[in-house]
Design a protein around this motif. Structure first.
Motif: not given
Length: 315
Positions: A288-294
């Motif tokens: 997901g986008p949060v996982t990717t950003r982190l």
């Protein structure tokens, strides 16, 4: 357009030069293939030991002091003596990495109760404790294609994590009998990784990983029956800087099941997306986008020297 995972592609088994792997043992640095532990070492016989794993990135230790904090606390809790103080540990690990000449490594270091004393099982009588360490090339646990696919996890019920009242999970240990039993169950079911519950039914941890869920607009990781992970703390710090709420707390299986995203954290990968749980997609079934950003922020920061201690500064 969705942000893409930015994962290093060079840290593979094929690119790793294991001929440069080294060990620190009995006061000397030797090639890893020559290092030997006596068969009557109590770490081998009874898992009477503690350990930690730190990694180097482009010639510098990442969060070395946090790993030393945990290692020394584990030694104190288990009444083990590594034979040197914090500064001595720094120097030993730095000398080991320098001897390898490798820039990106995994450094495993441990203290055992030492060789068994004939005629007794009293741990207080075993006083010749043993410290050793190894350095190997850093191979990411989760290559780019694996990370983009994500892990398929399974909550293994009926094999609870060892109770904290029996084995304190804050003291990093090798009591992995429950982990291994659960892993076989998960693999026999066609899944990649097992998630264990605590004896009270709350989510605990996976073998060598902390579990983190993104739900209700924030991150949550279990706060009981788990090892306090340095990588989990790292992701929470990055999340805070990105304005993403993050907390430790009780996480129940039904809450994890409705998470929008989930990932595991560990030194050998930073984080590893979980895209299926118990045969069902987590969110959209992709990182997901949060996982990717982190994860992307994690590598950006390390590349910029964040929390890096250059090996050459430790003498």
């Amino acid at each position: 357009m969705a942000e893409a995972l930015n994962i290093p592609t060079h840290l593979t088994v094929e690119n790793a030069d294991f001929s440069r792997a080294m060990a620190w043992l009995d006061g000397a640095v030797v090639p890893l293939e020559e290092a030997r532990i006596p068969v009557r070492d109590l770490g081998l016989m009874y898992a009477d030991m503690t350990y930690d794993v730190v990694h180097t990135w482009k010639g510098g230790f990442f969060r070395l002091e946090d790993h030393l904090d945990r290692f020394l606390a584990s030694c104190e809790g288990l009444r083990l003596d590594p034979g040197t103080d914090r500064d001595g540990l720094r120097r030993r690990l730095a000398a080991l990495v320098r001897a390898s000449g490798l820039p990106d490594t995994l450094v495993y270091f441990a203290c055992t109760r030492g060789t068994a004393v004939p005629g007794t099982r009293d741990p207080a009588r075993h006083r010749a404790h043993r410290f050793f360490a190894t350095v190997t090339p850093l191979v990411l646990r989760g290559q780019p294609e694996e990370m983009r696919r994500g892990l398929h996890a399974m909550i293994v019920r009926g094999i609870p994590r060892i109770a904290a009242a029996s084995v304190n999970p804050h003291w990093k240990n090798t009591h992995w009998g429950d982990f291994h039993r659960a892993t076989f169950v998960a693999r026999d079911s066609g899944e990649d990784v097992a998630l264990l519950l605590a004896t009270d039914g709350a989510v605990a941890e996976a073998p060598g990983f902390n579990i983190v869920a993104y739900l209700d607009g924030g991150l949550v990781a279990p706060d009981a029956n788990v090892l306090p992970g340095v990588s989990c703390r790292t992701m929470f710090e990055i999340a805070g800087d990105l304005g993403i709420p993050a907390r430790y707390g009780r996480l129940m299986p039904e809450e994890l099941a409705r998470a929008e995203e989930a990932f595991l954290t560990a030194t050998s990968c930073g984080l590893f997306p979980v895209t299926r749980l118990d045969g069902r997609p987590v969110g959209k079934g992709v990182p997901g986008p949060v996982t990717t950003r982190l994860l992307n922020a994690y590598y950006e920061r390390k590349n910029a020297g964040w929390r890096i201690t250059p090996v050459e500064t430790i003498r």
